[in-house]
Design a protein around this motif. Sequence first.
Motif, PDB file in Angstrom:
ATOM      1  N   TYR A   1      -6.838  -9.099   6.480  1.00  0.00           N
ATOM      2  CA  TYR A   1      -7.396  -7.888   6.618  1.00  0.00           C
ATOM      3  C   TYR A   1      -7.975  -7.860   8.288  1.00  0.00           C
ATOM      4  O   TYR A   1      -7.583  -6.728   8.817  1.00  0.00           O
TER       5      TYR A   1
ATOM      6  N   CYS B   1      -9.829   4.957  -3.959  1.00  0.00           N
ATOM      7  CA  CYS B   1     -10.774   4.137  -4.411  1.00  0.00           C
ATOM      8  C   CYS B   1     -10.215   3.152  -5.478  1.00  0.00           C
ATOM      9  O   CYS B   1     -11.115   2.124  -5.725  1.00  0.00           O
ATOM     10  N   GLN B   2      -8.944   2.970  -5.651  1.00  0.00           N
ATOM     11  CA  GLN B   2      -8.451   2.002  -6.645  1.00  0.00           C
ATOM     12  C   GLN B   2      -9.083   1.903  -7.810  1.00  0.00           C
ATOM     13  O   GLN B   2      -8.523   2.016  -9.012  1.00  0.00           O
TER      14      GLN B   2
ATOM     15  N   TYR C   1       1.035  -1.176   0.088  1.00  0.00           N
ATOM     16  CA  TYR C   1       0.061  -0.021  -0.076  1.00  0.00           C
ATOM     17  C   TYR C   1       0.872   1.444  -0.044  1.00  0.00           C
ATOM     18  O   TYR C   1       0.619   2.366  -0.642  1.00  0.00           O
TER      19      TYR C   1
ATOM     20  N   GLY D   1      -9.344   2.806   0.261  1.00  0.00           N
ATOM     21  CA  GLY D   1     -10.975   2.022   0.394  1.00  0.00           C
ATOM     22  C   GLY D   1     -10.970   0.664  -0.355  1.00  0.00           C
ATOM     23  O   GLY D   1     -10.269   0.512  -1.440  1.00  0.00           O
ATOM     24  N   GLU D   2     -11.309  -0.446   0.372  1.00  0.00           N
ATOM     25  CA  GLU D   2     -11.340  -1.718  -0.364  1.00  0.00           C
ATOM     26  C   GLU D   2     -12.790  -2.073  -0.821  1.00  0.00           C
ATOM     27  O   GLU D   2     -12.844  -2.468  -1.843  1.00  0.00           O
TER      28      GLU D   2
ATOM     29  N   GLY E   1     -11.078  -0.415   4.904  1.00  0.00           N
ATOM     30  CA  GLY E   1     -10.133  -0.095   4.130  1.00  0.00           C
ATOM     31  C   GLY E   1      -8.816   0.077   4.984  1.00  0.00           C
ATOM     32  O   GLY E   1      -8.908  -0.298   6.220  1.00  0.00           O
TER      33      GLY E   1
END
Length: 255
Positions: free
Chosen positions: A119, A186-187, A39, A154-155, A145
Amino acid sequence: MLRTFTSLAAQFPPPQAARADGLLCMGGDLRPERLLAAYSRGIFPWYEQGLPILWWSPDPRCVLPLDGFRLPRRSARALRRHPFELTLDAAFNEVIRACAAPRSTGPGTWLSPEMIAAYEKLHVLGFAHSVEAWQDGRLAGGLYGVALGRAFFGESMFHVRAEASRAALAGLVALLRLRGALLLDCQQETPHIMRMGGLLLPRAVFLAQLAHALEPARAFAGRDPHGSDAAAFPWRPWETAYVYSVSKGSWTARS
């Protein structure tokens, strides 16, 4: 002896080496320190059960500017009429499992049991967080996230009642503003995010913003996620608790 955080980050290829679809590399593991190293370089895991772990760095990158977030008018009206109670980290395990559950429009998500466990470890260590939306005492929606420095990645999000995920996102944005965050990643582009102010950034711009969001945290000298003195880990987990006031529509720190 655990390998240092820096050496784990260096094992990833440069994000600029990613394919046109954003795939950068495969393999490795989902240890907390490797996930956080990824990350910190703008890389995240995303793969299906039965495949090797795939690591991604898409170009462009979808972000949600904290000063550009906006609720659709219809959603804003609905939330004023029927507000949700919001909480932070009150039901992380339930939220991530709900995000992994089959959707009405198709099969379950990419969240395999291994990903969920990874996670959940980050959550215990204080680096993964959830915002929950409750109505009538039941979990109606939420999101989760990863937080590093002044960046939040955010995931996934879910809802079982209309507007619950938007309420959770609005709560997250308000919390990140309170914390002085600089970046909400937000990917991937989705219509849901773009309608609320999402922006597509060239990878180089995103990485520059990420570096800025992480740089102030380097002043903290911390231990690595497993507590080993041999590994240098540069970011502390969130140490402040927050409560949300529905009447005021804002978060306050709780001592």
